[in-house]
Design a protein around this motif. Sequence first.
Motif, mmCIF file in Angstrom:
data_model
loop_
_atom_site.group_PDB
_atom_site.id
_atom_site.type_symbol
_atom_site.label_atom_id
_atom_site.label_comp_id
_atom_site.label_asym_id
_atom_site.label_seq_id
_atom_site.Cartn_x
_atom_site.Cartn_y
_atom_site.Cartn_z
ATOM 1 N N GLU A 22 0.834 -1.201 0.000
ATOM 2 C CA GLU A 22 0.000 0.000 0.000
ATOM 3 C C GLU A 22 0.871 1.255 0.000
ATOM 4 O O GLU A 22 0.573 2.227 -0.698
ATOM 5 N N LEU A 25 2.499 1.647 -3.452
ATOM 6 C CA LEU A 25 1.566 2.225 -4.411
ATOM 7 C C LEU A 25 1.476 3.736 -4.234
ATOM 8 O O LEU A 25 1.550 4.489 -5.218
ATOM 9 N N GLU A 29 2.632 6.455 -7.088
ATOM 10 C CA GLU A 29 1.680 7.460 -7.576
ATOM 11 C C GLU A 29 2.167 8.874 -7.277
ATOM 12 O O GLU A 29 2.024 9.772 -8.116
ATOM 13 N N LYS A 35 3.323 2.364 -13.612
ATOM 14 C CA LYS A 35 3.414 1.109 -12.861
ATOM 15 C C LYS A 35 4.048 -0.006 -13.684
ATOM 16 O O LYS A 35 4.879 -0.768 -13.176
ATOM 17 N N LYS A 36 3.674 -0.125 -14.934
ATOM 18 C CA LYS A 36 4.226 -1.176 -15.795
ATOM 19 C C LYS A 36 5.738 -1.002 -15.956
ATOM 20 O O LYS A 36 6.498 -1.972 -15.868
ATOM 21 N N PRO A 46 3.963 -6.983 -14.226
ATOM 22 C CA PRO A 46 3.018 -5.979 -13.716
ATOM 23 C C PRO A 46 1.919 -6.581 -12.836
ATOM 24 O O PRO A 46 1.512 -5.975 -11.849
ATOM 25 N N ASN A 47 1.460 -7.776 -13.186
ATOM 26 C CA ASN A 47 0.427 -8.431 -12.380
ATOM 27 C C ASN A 47 0.935 -8.709 -10.960
ATOM 28 O O ASN A 47 0.196 -8.543 -9.985
ATOM 29 N N SER A 50 0.820 -5.566 -8.999
ATOM 30 C CA SER A 50 -0.557 -5.297 -8.568
ATOM 31 C C SER A 50 -0.921 -6.122 -7.341
ATOM 32 O O SER A 50 -1.611 -5.639 -6.444
ATOM 33 N N PHE A 53 0.614 -4.428 -4.394
ATOM 34 C CA PHE A 53 -0.191 -3.260 -4.022
ATOM 35 C C PHE A 53 -1.418 -3.672 -3.201
ATOM 36 O O PHE A 53 -1.806 -2.983 -2.267
ATOM 37 N N ALA A 54 -2.020 -4.799 -3.570
ATOM 38 C CA ALA A 54 -3.236 -5.273 -2.913
ATOM 39 C C ALA A 54 -2.950 -6.024 -1.612
ATOM 40 O O ALA A 54 -3.885 -6.445 -0.932
#
Length: 98
Positions: A22, A25, A29, A35-36, A46-47, A50, A53-54
């Motif tokens: 978190e 991220l 930003e 991000k990629k 990239p996945n 993600s 981030f989650a």
Amino acid sequence: MNNQVFNSKGAEIEITAIHPGEILLDEIEARELIKKEFAEQIGIFPNNLSLIFAGKRDISAALAIKIGKALGTGGEMWHNMQSAYDFQQAVIHEMETV
């Protein structure tokens, strides 16, 4: 060791560690990074970024070093955040099994 924290009125405050994904991220930003491209820079898909981030994927020591190098923050910070989060999750789990 006492892990209790109190506010100015003496009420206990619950402190929770935030998954470092978190914070990562927010940092990406704030720096307006793509991000990629950041994922490619640190050598992951990239996945997978993600998922970090989650909070569904952890930041390993090796990845912490790469993130720190890419952001100029040092990897130890990212590794320490992950360790703090992991420790808190273990404490929560232990308390639930009592």
